[in-house]
Design an enzyme around this catalytic site. Structure first.
Site, PDB file in Angstrom:
ATOM      1  CB  SER A  44      -1.034   0.036   1.181  1.00 26.89           C
ATOM      2  OG  SER A  44      -1.429   1.203   1.527  1.00 26.89           O
ATOM      3  CE1 TYR A  79      -4.465  -2.224   5.133  1.00 24.90           C
ATOM      4  CE2 TYR A  79      -3.265  -0.063   4.813  1.00 24.90           C
ATOM      5  CZ  TYR A  79      -4.017  -1.117   4.482  1.00 24.90           C
ATOM      6  OH  TYR A  79      -4.139  -1.412   2.891  1.00 24.90           O
TER       7      TYR A  79
END
Ligand code: NAD
Length: 258
Positions: free
Chosen positions: A141, A154
């Protein structure tokens, strides 16, 4: 048993994984649609089969060692090869850091960290044993490079998968095993649609402000990345002969440039 090029994609019943599964099937791969949501995985496999393409669905919780190994065994039984694997399954749980429940941290680590380890190890074992090597692609990401409010676990996990890819690239090179991390910025999938109202509530701002001032603020053009961008990159990487091994590719509309 068929013998054809094969690709196993986790979290393939929705969003990014689904688009990648469809694309790899169109590219002539036998596709293993691996997901905890078996009905949705079966629906996708049936749709691909109806189009004359080859796909099977397996129930796979990426945090469960036995289910992961069983899914890869099924891949070998069906296609006789393990050529490309995308470790993509993921969830997002946001909370202000001081309130972040340990149970949710653990859930995030189970899916993102344990999952990436178990899936890439299962792939590595089979790619090495085949003598043919293969390609392992992680879905990272933009959060593999930056930090974002409410997303400490995350960020931890997405930074981690990029490191895992680099280490496997070194160890796997002599067996022809290449690894990559595809790092998109925000893409409108169910995972992101869910975050918009959640972040608006946590931060006390409107949903429009979440999109404009948080999700797209640091891009150069205010544009979402798309699942097609990721699928195109996966096809490109499926043809790489090692020049890009270990690399993270940023699909971020200019957010977190090198
Ligand atoms: P999505 O919610 O559309 O799809 C995720 C899929 O993963 C679902 O089908 C879900 O059932 C499956 N899944 C969840 N837990 C699982 C588990 N334990 N085992 C197996 N499958 C499981 O989400 P998405 O946006 O397509 O996200 C896919 C990946 O891309 C994730 O790793 C996510 O972190 C990453 N990512 C998403 C974006 C974005 O903006 N959407 C950006 C960068 C990275």
């Amino acid at each position: 048993m068929m013998t054809m090029k094969s690709a196993l994609i986790t979290g393939a019943a929705s969003g990014i994984g689904k688009a990648c599964a469809e694309r790899m099937a169109q590219e002539g791969y036998g596709v293993v649609v691996a997901d905890v949501n078996l009905p949705a995985a079966e629906e996708l496999a049936a749709k691909l089969a109806a189009e004359g393409l080859s796909a099977i669905a397996v129930h796979m919780d990426v945090a469960d060692e036995q289910e992961v190994e069983a899914g890869f065994d099924k891949m070998m039984e069906t296609y006789g090869s393990c050529d490309l694997v995308m470790s993509n399954a993921g969830v997002q749980i946001v909370h202000p850091f001081e309130e972040y429940p340990f149970a949710d941290w653990r859930k995030m680590m189970a899916i993102h960290a344990d999952g990436a380890f178990l899936v890439s190890r299962a792939a590595y074992r089979r790619m090495k044993a085949s003598g043919k090597g293969g390609r392992i692609v992680f879905t990272g990401s933009v959060q593999s490079f930056v930090g974002s409010k409410l997303k400490e676990p995350y960020n931890f996990a997405k930074h981690g998968v990029a490191g895992l890819a680099k280490a496997i690239a070194r160890e796997g090179a002599e067996y022809g095993i290449y690894t990559y991390t595809i790092c998109p910025s925000f893409i409108k999938t169910p995972l992101v649609e869910k975050q918009i109202p959640e972040q608006a509530a946590s931060l006390g701002i409107t949903e429009e402000e979440v999109v404009k001032n948080i999700m797209l603020r640091d891009t150069v053009d205010g544009v979402f990345t798309t699942v097609e961008d990721v699928a195109n990159t996966l096809v490109f990487l499926s043809k790489d002969q090692g020049a890009l091994t270990g690399q993270s590719l940023r699909l971020t509309h200019g957010w977190a440039m090198m």
